[in-house]
Write a protein that holds these residues in place. Sequence first.
Motif, PDB file in Angstrom:
ATOM      1  N   ALA A  41      16.184   8.283   9.139  1.00 27.81           N
ATOM      2  CA  ALA A  41      14.717   7.553   8.939  1.00 27.81           C
ATOM      3  C   ALA A  41      15.074   6.276   9.718  1.00 27.81           C
ATOM      4  O   ALA A  41      15.802   5.624   9.921  1.00 27.81           O
ATOM      5  CB  ALA A  41      14.630   7.279   7.451  1.00 27.81           C
ATOM      6  N   GLU A  42      13.666   6.047  10.179  1.00 26.34           N
ATOM      7  CA  GLU A  42      13.533   4.634  10.954  1.00 26.34           C
ATOM      8  C   GLU A  42      14.018   3.449  10.110  1.00 26.34           C
ATOM      9  O   GLU A  42      14.276   2.565  10.258  1.00 26.34           O
ATOM     10  CB  GLU A  42      12.096   4.373  11.575  1.00 26.34           C
ATOM     11  N   VAL A  43      13.226   3.773   8.726  1.00 24.73           N
ATOM     12  CA  VAL A  43      13.426   2.863   7.578  1.00 24.73           C
ATOM     13  C   VAL A  43      14.546   3.027   6.820  1.00 24.73           C
ATOM     14  O   VAL A  43      14.991   4.011   6.240  1.00 24.73           O
ATOM     15  CB  VAL A  43      12.224   2.584   6.784  1.00 24.73           C
ATOM     16  N   GLU A  44      15.942   2.248   7.106  1.00 24.37           N
ATOM     17  CA  GLU A  44      17.280   2.522   6.550  1.00 24.37           C
ATOM     18  C   GLU A  44      17.234   2.949   5.358  1.00 24.37           C
ATOM     19  O   GLU A  44      17.933   3.836   4.700  1.00 24.37           O
ATOM     20  CB  GLU A  44      18.088   1.455   7.173  1.00 24.37           C
ATOM     21  N   GLU A  45      16.402   2.202   4.564  1.00 25.58           N
ATOM     22  CA  GLU A  45      16.483   2.236   2.962  1.00 25.58           C
ATOM     23  C   GLU A  45      16.001   3.573   2.474  1.00 25.58           C
ATOM     24  O   GLU A  45      16.386   4.119   1.504  1.00 25.58           O
ATOM     25  CB  GLU A  45      15.571   1.322   2.287  1.00 25.58           C
ATOM     26  N   PHE A  46      15.373   4.422   3.366  1.00 21.40           N
ATOM     27  CA  PHE A  46      15.050   5.714   2.997  1.00 21.40           C
ATOM     28  C   PHE A  46      16.081   6.815   3.163  1.00 21.40           C
ATOM     29  O   PHE A  46      16.084   7.925   2.539  1.00 21.40           O
ATOM     30  CB  PHE A  46      13.703   6.327   3.863  1.00 21.40           C
ATOM     31  N   ASN A  47      16.886   6.682   3.881  1.00 20.14           N
ATOM     32  CA  ASN A  47      18.200   7.636   4.182  1.00 20.14           C
ATOM     33  C   ASN A  47      18.875   7.889   2.756  1.00 20.14           C
ATOM     34  O   ASN A  47      19.148   7.008   2.350  1.00 20.14           O
ATOM     35  CB  ASN A  47      19.117   7.042   5.159  1.00 20.14           C
ATOM     36  N   VAL A  89       0.862  -1.274   0.036  1.00 19.89           N
ATOM     37  CA  VAL A  89       0.177   0.160   0.000  1.00 19.89           C
ATOM     38  C   VAL A  89       0.861   1.118  -0.001  1.00 19.89           C
ATOM     39  O   VAL A  89       2.172   1.275   0.535  1.00 19.89           O
ATOM     40  CB  VAL A  89      -0.837  -0.107   1.192  1.00 19.89           C
ATOM     41  N   ASN A  90       0.146   2.303  -0.349  1.00 16.31           N
ATOM     42  CA  ASN A  90       0.871   3.651  -0.379  1.00 16.31           C
ATOM     43  C   ASN A  90       0.647   4.024   1.331  1.00 16.31           C
ATOM     44  O   ASN A  90      -0.681   4.429   1.695  1.00 16.31           O
ATOM     45  CB  ASN A  90       0.257   4.763  -1.218  1.00 16.31           C
ATOM     46  N   TYR A  91       1.653   4.145   2.156  1.00 18.09           N
ATOM     47  CA  TYR A  91       1.469   4.374   3.546  1.00 18.09           C
ATOM     48  C   TYR A  91       1.973   5.719   3.755  1.00 18.09           C
ATOM     49  O   TYR A  91       3.024   6.178   3.240  1.00 18.09           O
ATOM     50  CB  TYR A  91       2.377   3.426   4.234  1.00 18.09           C
ATOM     51  N   ARG A  92       1.122   6.456   4.406  1.00 20.32           N
ATOM     52  CA  ARG A  92       1.386   8.005   5.012  1.00 20.32           C
ATOM     53  C   ARG A  92       1.715   7.980   6.434  1.00 20.32           C
ATOM     54  O   ARG A  92       0.730   7.494   7.210  1.00 20.32           O
ATOM     55  CB  ARG A  92       0.037   8.636   4.441  1.00 20.32           C
ATOM     56  N   ASP A  93       2.921   8.679   6.442  1.00 16.39           N
ATOM     57  CA  ASP A  93       3.483   8.560   7.971  1.00 16.39           C
ATOM     58  C   ASP A  93       4.516   9.631   8.293  1.00 16.39           C
ATOM     59  O   ASP A  93       4.953  10.280   7.155  1.00 16.39           O
ATOM     60  CB  ASP A  93       4.028   7.252   8.254  1.00 16.39           C
ATOM     61  N   ASN A  94       5.094   9.839   9.545  1.00 15.83           N
ATOM     62  CA  ASN A  94       6.095  10.750   9.542  1.00 15.83           C
ATOM     63  C   ASN A  94       7.398   9.887   8.746  1.00 15.83           C
ATOM     64  O   ASN A  94       7.748   9.023   9.616  1.00 15.83           O
ATOM     65  CB  ASN A  94       6.578  11.079  10.777  1.00 15.83           C
ATOM     66  N   ILE A  95       7.651  10.301   7.883  1.00 17.26           N
ATOM     67  CA  ILE A  95       8.860   9.317   7.102  1.00 17.26           C
ATOM     68  C   ILE A  95      10.118   9.460   7.772  1.00 17.26           C
ATOM     69  O   ILE A  95      10.934   8.443   8.047  1.00 17.26           O
ATOM     70  CB  ILE A  95       8.928   9.827   5.566  1.00 17.26           C
ATOM     71  N   ALA A  96      10.709  10.829   7.941  1.00 13.67           N
ATOM     72  CA  ALA A  96      12.156  10.885   8.299  1.00 13.67           C
ATOM     73  C   ALA A  96      12.167  12.685   8.432  1.00 13.67           C
ATOM     74  O   ALA A  96      11.450  13.302   8.321  1.00 13.67           O
ATOM     75  CB  ALA A  96      13.074  10.395   7.595  1.00 13.67           C
TER      76      ALA A  96
END
Length: 820
Positions: free
Chosen positions: A701-707, A651-658
């Motif tokens: 970012a909590e999701v390392e791949e986003f950094n 899904v397209n997930y909307r959140d505080n990304i980073a």
Amino acid sequence: MDSSSKIRADMRIIALLFSLICSATLMHAQKSGFDVNVVLHSKSSVGVEVFLDNTDQSFLSDTKGKIQVRNIEEGGHILTVFAEGYQSKSLEVNASDGLPFPVYKVELVKISYDLKEIEVVNENRSSLGMTHLKYIEVDGLYAAKKNEIILPDEMSVNKSTNNSRQIFSKVAGVNIQETDAGGLQMGIGARGLDPKRTTNFNTRQDGYDISADALGYPESYYTPAIEAVEKIELVRGAASLQYGTQFGGLLNFKMKRGNADKPLEIISRQTIGSYNYLGSFNSIGGSAGEWNYYGYFLHKEGSGWRPNTEFINNGFYAQIGRKLGSKWSVDLAFTHNYYNTQQAGGLTDRQFEVDPSVSLRDRNWFQVNWNVASATINGQLSKNLTINSKTFVLSSSRAALGFLGSIARTDTGGARDLILGEFNNIGNETRLIQRYNIKGNPGAILIGSRLYQGDTRNRQGKAGGDDNPNYSFLHPEVLEGSDFRFPSQNVALFTEVLIPLSSCWFLTPGARFEHITTQSDGYYTEQNRHPLTGELLSQNSYNASTQRERNIILMGMGVAWRCRGDIELYANASENYRAMNFSDIYVSNPNIVIAPNMQDEKGYTVDLGAKGKFFREVVSFDASVFLMQYRNRIGESLTTIENEEGVSRIVNYRDNIADARFIGVEVVEEIDFTQWLSPDATWRLTWFNNIALVDARYENAEVEEFNGNRVENVPVFNYKTGVNFKKGRFASGVQFTWIGDQYTDASNAEYFPDATVGVIPSYQVLDASMSYSWKRIKLEGSLNNISDQIYFTRRATGYPGPGIIPAQRRMMFMTLQVRI
């Protein structure tokens, strides 16, 4: 630093700031000055203003035409005397600190001309369609801030369709989303901020709010008619101190006023264009004694180049103002705008490649009913103390109707989704500006307040299954989606000071305190559907209510150097804040999932720039570098989730990304070949270049791949260039736009089957406009997207999609204007 330490640090800064204010107030002990007695032929000498030495210092006359100029630097000055409807006059004066002060007598002669014969054949050469705000304006202080003023009537642009690509062509770093052929909604962003419905700007008309809800839903469904706009003011991130919590800054449309020299003036503009476009704009205005009035009615209808894109737009505006003596004025205004448009829906990447003209949705509609009333009071409380107070009321609605399922799924009929938003807001902003001088250098103290209450109701449920624009729920008592009220309150106090450190250096400290309360109360229904078949697996309804209160302190500081009249250097740093939108709390949309515990966004903006003219005023420029730091940036990313039945889906997930960091360089320059080659010529040829380079990356970012990923909706490369020519009654302009590619989610996905995320490829567009005036008649023509490029600027997760929204292809427009 913990929260208590930060509060103590902020309090120390506030104490220092107000110490500076008090010090600045006490410092202006210089008493040099002179008197001016002004005589106007055929009128009392009330409302005369004098300007000193090409600075921001000005002085007003009393009821007898006498002007006292005090607290300026001793010695010689050049004084310009101005009164509306009279020829201005400049003279050399000498300021003395000895009594009695020198007295100068000035006689102004009334401007006379034959209205039947007058023709404007040479417009103001200095503005080039763009200028800047003065350090001290009626309603604010703008020293040391990156700002621009757009003058639409001095530009060769398509005004009937509010063509943003042309109107904002000389504003650095502006990114534009195109959604319709009539200019019904304006979508602009700057410095890498999302352009969707101009949501990252504090959008105003004549200084008051026009967006849906300034706190919880700052999207702009109403765009002022550019044909009725005198100028557009933009102030970047440092505007947060005076105008509130937005990273993008201020975008203010200043409406026209009635002709000050005529009791009645009528302007009629009739436009025809491609794809059955018809636009009719008719305005009336004038002045009589102390009264001034202006109003317009507009009608637009037509379609885009795809099927199922018909639209109709009706709107009117009425303003009346009155001067109350020489020191006070009151202004009342009302705006109504209505439009109804069919939406062709989005496309997948493959569909766009094969046939971008196709429409897979013929039952989707969108309707807006916008109403805003305002009352503005301007007054002079004492010689150097003025007040500006604006009260506004907004009562508006928007409705989106259609099939919201993935564009990869066929609309097989049946009940449609209806999202109905109703917005009822009231607010007041009041500003006091105290002017003063330190050794002849202008300074000012601004103190202001804002009171605001918003009440938004957002409902979502099922509507009729036909293909007509019937915006009624099937079951209004128990909606299948949700029913929420979002009350909000805002109390703000703010101050900013212009401190002249010398005749060249100016300091601008400022602070803003915000108390914000946002609430939500209602219920929502969750539906779990099979990701492939769309079959309803389960449905549950839940009651929900929240309340959040925040106390926020924003600080800022700027410095400006202006020792030469044609060059200025400036720098500023200011904190920014942006509350969560109501749409971040809950929305029922099969193409997007909202995180349950999102937080507000915070950050700061730093600017360093230079602007002015050089080479005998041949080259005008505005160049700057900026840093914008976001904390808790809200964004979207592709994420795998599992529902209660154990079915997984992406899904397209909307959140505080980073966190996010934006670094950019912005340069706008314009060369005036006439000033260079033949300053006295009646023709004029200019060439402008506008380039912005922005690097925006996610970090922490909590999701390392986003950094290190690029922030969505940020083209690294943004370039516009154009040539404008004027001679006598003829004017023309050609403009080229080149926008680099941009991602639409934090994961930097290149492709997704439903096309709600992915790359927006780079595109290039060529536009041209021209006009010819003869006495009371003016003929205008525009050709937009001359090379007929096929491109898109938006991937929508909901309406007007979902999916890729193709931009407009080549379109031609012709306008006939008659002035009576």
